[in-house]
Scaffold this motif. Structure first.
Motif, PDB file in Angstrom:
ATOM      1  N   ASP A 291      -8.866  -3.637   8.335  1.00 36.34           N
ATOM      2  CA  ASP A 291      -8.475  -2.973   7.097  1.00 36.34           C
ATOM      3  C   ASP A 291      -9.471  -1.862   6.778  1.00 36.34           C
ATOM      4  O   ASP A 291     -10.463  -1.668   7.489  1.00 36.34           O
ATOM      5  CB  ASP A 291      -8.350  -3.969   5.931  1.00 36.34           C
ATOM      6  N   LEU A 292      -9.212  -1.134   5.721  1.00 37.70           N
ATOM      7  CA  LEU A 292      -9.982   0.068   5.429  1.00 37.70           C
ATOM      8  C   LEU A 292     -11.430  -0.243   5.054  1.00 37.70           C
ATOM      9  O   LEU A 292     -12.361   0.443   5.483  1.00 37.70           O
ATOM     10  CB  LEU A 292      -9.303   0.861   4.301  1.00 37.70           C
TER      11      LEU A 292
ATOM     12  N   GLU B  23      -2.162  -3.393   8.177  1.00 34.76           N
ATOM     13  CA  GLU B  23      -3.355  -3.368   9.012  1.00 34.76           C
ATOM     14  C   GLU B  23      -3.505  -2.017   9.692  1.00 34.76           C
ATOM     15  O   GLU B  23      -2.521  -1.332   9.954  1.00 34.76           O
ATOM     16  CB  GLU B  23      -3.290  -4.468  10.087  1.00 34.76           C
ATOM     17  N   ILE B  24      -4.746  -1.655   9.967  1.00 35.30           N
ATOM     18  CA  ILE B  24      -5.021  -0.507  10.821  1.00 35.30           C
ATOM     19  C   ILE B  24      -4.853  -0.977  12.266  1.00 35.30           C
ATOM     20  O   ILE B  24      -5.383  -2.019  12.654  1.00 35.30           O
ATOM     21  CB  ILE B  24      -6.454   0.016  10.603  1.00 35.30           C
TER      22      ILE B  24
ATOM     23  N   ASN C 248     -13.262  -2.802   5.943  1.00 41.46           N
ATOM     24  CA  ASN C 248     -13.972  -3.181   7.166  1.00 41.46           C
ATOM     25  C   ASN C 248     -14.269  -1.974   8.037  1.00 41.46           C
ATOM     26  O   ASN C 248     -15.341  -1.885   8.634  1.00 41.46           O
ATOM     27  CB  ASN C 248     -13.149  -4.195   7.965  1.00 41.46           C
TER      28      ASN C 248
ATOM     29  N   MET D 155      -6.241   6.974   4.357  1.00 43.93           N
ATOM     30  CA  MET D 155      -6.797   6.166   5.435  1.00 43.93           C
ATOM     31  C   MET D 155      -6.755   6.927   6.752  1.00 43.93           C
ATOM     32  O   MET D 155      -7.725   6.936   7.508  1.00 43.93           O
ATOM     33  CB  MET D 155      -6.005   4.862   5.576  1.00 43.93           C
TER      34      MET D 155
ATOM     35  N   GLU E 206     -12.309  -7.251  10.314  1.00 49.84           N
ATOM     36  CA  GLU E 206     -10.855  -7.361  10.223  1.00 49.84           C
ATOM     37  C   GLU E 206     -10.279  -5.956  10.113  1.00 49.84           C
ATOM     38  O   GLU E 206     -10.961  -5.027   9.660  1.00 49.84           O
ATOM     39  CB  GLU E 206     -10.454  -8.230   9.033  1.00 49.84           C
TER      40      GLU E 206
ATOM     41  N   MET F 268       0.864  -1.190   0.000  1.00 48.32           N
ATOM     42  CA  MET F 268       0.000   0.000   0.000  1.00 48.32           C
ATOM     43  C   MET F 268       0.898   1.237   0.000  1.00 48.32           C
ATOM     44  O   MET F 268       1.819   1.352   0.797  1.00 48.32           O
ATOM     45  CB  MET F 268      -0.904   0.006   1.229  1.00 48.32           C
TER      46      MET F 268
ATOM     47  N   ARG G 285       0.624  -8.392   6.124  1.00 48.82           N
ATOM     48  CA  ARG G 285      -0.576  -7.677   5.676  1.00 48.82           C
ATOM     49  C   ARG G 285      -0.629  -6.304   6.339  1.00 48.82           C
ATOM     50  O   ARG G 285      -0.584  -6.214   7.569  1.00 48.82           O
ATOM     51  CB  ARG G 285      -1.851  -8.453   6.038  1.00 48.82           C
TER      52      ARG G 285
END
Length: 437
Positions: free
Chosen positions: A319-320, A357-358, A322, A9, A317, A1, A355
């Motif tokens: 991520d954006l 992740e936020i 979600n 984000m 989960e 990303m 991965r």
């Protein structure tokens, strides 16, 4: 990303936090005893109010999910207005009267009201005098209840519900709806493990209904292959009763029963808004806890079930997509359920290697919620349990996620509050889990 995506984000997260803060300022606090309120049946209620405060309370109560079946109309004016109105109109099931008069004037007015009331009509009086002798006089004259202003909507709903709920009847079960912020985030796995945990921990009857008729996994997760289930229950609502429901349920554990989905594509499953109403009501009469495993989606029946449940658990989960979906769902459900606790949040599959992740803290801050559980990514244990038709507590009762499911079961059954994790060492936890693998 790329960095631009991360900046977008972060900006969206900041906006979401600001919106959540503004919403929380406007949202009323929900008292602990609100969860014990009984739903009001399909009755007609007319209220005659002399003050704006009481009128606003009645109108707010009328919009509560527990009053969804009742037809409520609010009039200006007290006893005198009610006497004039019913001089030429039939009386409803329940009349709510607010009076600013002194006790003598109130009693005189009620005697005149009784002359125009139909048999069977109940009356609740809201007065501004806190007097035990007045209360006794009112009850002796046939008034059903006397409330002292100011009142809140929970007092009013409780008073109405107590008039129409049979005290000898078994209490209705608690409905807990599980749904994913996105497809495939593990909401069903969470629902199934919580259902198993409630049944085992509290030795209490639990009914789990898999409402994903086309692709439901509850049968696989519990190693069950029933020939009948949810589809048969909703196909013949006129025949659905306790005997039929008991025949459709399959036993997963000593006190856990499953109403399975057919998981078949032989037919389309086009549900109407009220398709599951009778089924849910019947399940609530037979078990203290009813777990609704609701597939991801947003139709009229999704909205109805989520709006009417006692508890809603959203699994997401980090991520954006979600975050966006969960934010939309939380805001919408807060508007649909203004007098209930906010939806519960479960963050699932946290710490997937490589991965982006936020962070859990940023995710929850954006929603204005605390996570009930943050479940680490552990494909070996979860995959093995699924393949064996077992829950995590059966596969490995010492696994960290088993304790998380037990904590979640305590929260959604009203037996515990959310405990914020203090300094969660996710990296250390993941390291231990990877060593086990």
């Amino acid at each position: 990303m790329n960095s631009l995506a991360f900046e977008d984000m972060a900006e969206e997260t900041r906006r979401a936090v600001d919106e959540a803060d503004r919403f929380e300022e406007l949202s009323p606090a929900v008292p602990a005893d609100a969860v014990d309120l009984k739903p009001v049946p399909r009755i007609a209620i007319q209220a005659f109010c002399e003050s704006d405060g009481v009128a606003d309370t009645v109108e707010t109560a009328a919009r509560d999910r527990r009053m969804a079946k009742a037809h409520v109309k609010v009039h200006k004016g007290g006893v005198a207005a009610a006497i004039d109105f019913y001089g030429s109109a039939p009386t409803p099931n329940l009349i709510v009267i607010e009076s600013l008069s002194d006790p003598g004037g109130l009693l005189e007015g009620l005697e005149r009201l009784a002359e125009v009331c139909d048999a069977g009509t109940k009356v609740i009086v809201i007065g501004h005098v806190n007097d035990v002798s007045l209360y006794r006089d009112l009850i002796q004259r046939g008034v059903s209840d006397y409330l002292v202003a100011p009142i809140d909507l929970f007092q009013l709903i409780g008073a109405i519900g107590s008039l129409y709920v049979n005290p000898d009847a078994d209490p209705l079960g608690r409905t807990i709806a599980f749904v994913g912020a996105k497809g495939g985030v593990g909401a069903s796995t969470v629902a199934h493990n919580v259902a198993w945990s409630i049944a085992r921990t509290y030795e209490s009857d639990v009914v789990l209904a898999d409402l994903d008729l086309a692709f439901g996994t509850a049968g696989l997760d519990f190693n069950q292959d029933p020939l009948q289930g949810v589809y048969e229950a909703i196909s013949s609502p006129e025949r659905l009763d306790e005997v039929m429901l008991d025949r459709l349920l399959s036993k997963c554990a000593e006190q856990l029963s499953l109403l399975a989905a057919p998981a078949s594509l032989e037919r389309p499953y086009d549900h109407s808004e009220s398709t599951f109403d009778s089924l849910v009501e019947l399940m609530r009469q037979g078990a203290p806890a009813v777990i609704l495993d609701i597939p991801h989606g947003w139709s009229s029946w999704h909205r109805r079930l989520l709006a009417s449940a006692d508890e809603v658990v959203i699994t997401a989960e980090p991520d954006l997509a979600n975050l966006r979906n969960a934010k939309n769902m939380v805001d919408t459900l807060k508007q649909l359920r203004p007098n209930d606790v906010a939806p519960r949040l479960v963050l699932n599959r946290v710490g997937v290697p490589k991965r982006p992740e936020i962070k859990a803290g940023e995710f929850t801050d954006a929603l204005g919620l605390d996570a009930v559980a943050v479940i680490p990514f552990d494909p070996l244990v979860f995959g093995t349990a699924a393949n064996n038709g077992q829950m995590i507590g059966e596969q490995d009762e010492r696994h960290p996620s088993a304790a998380l499911f037990e904590q979640l079961s305590q929260v959604v059954t009203g037996r515990a509050e959310i405990q914020k994790p203090k300094g969660l060492d996710l990296a250390g936890l993941m390291s231990r889990l990877l060593k086990k693998g």
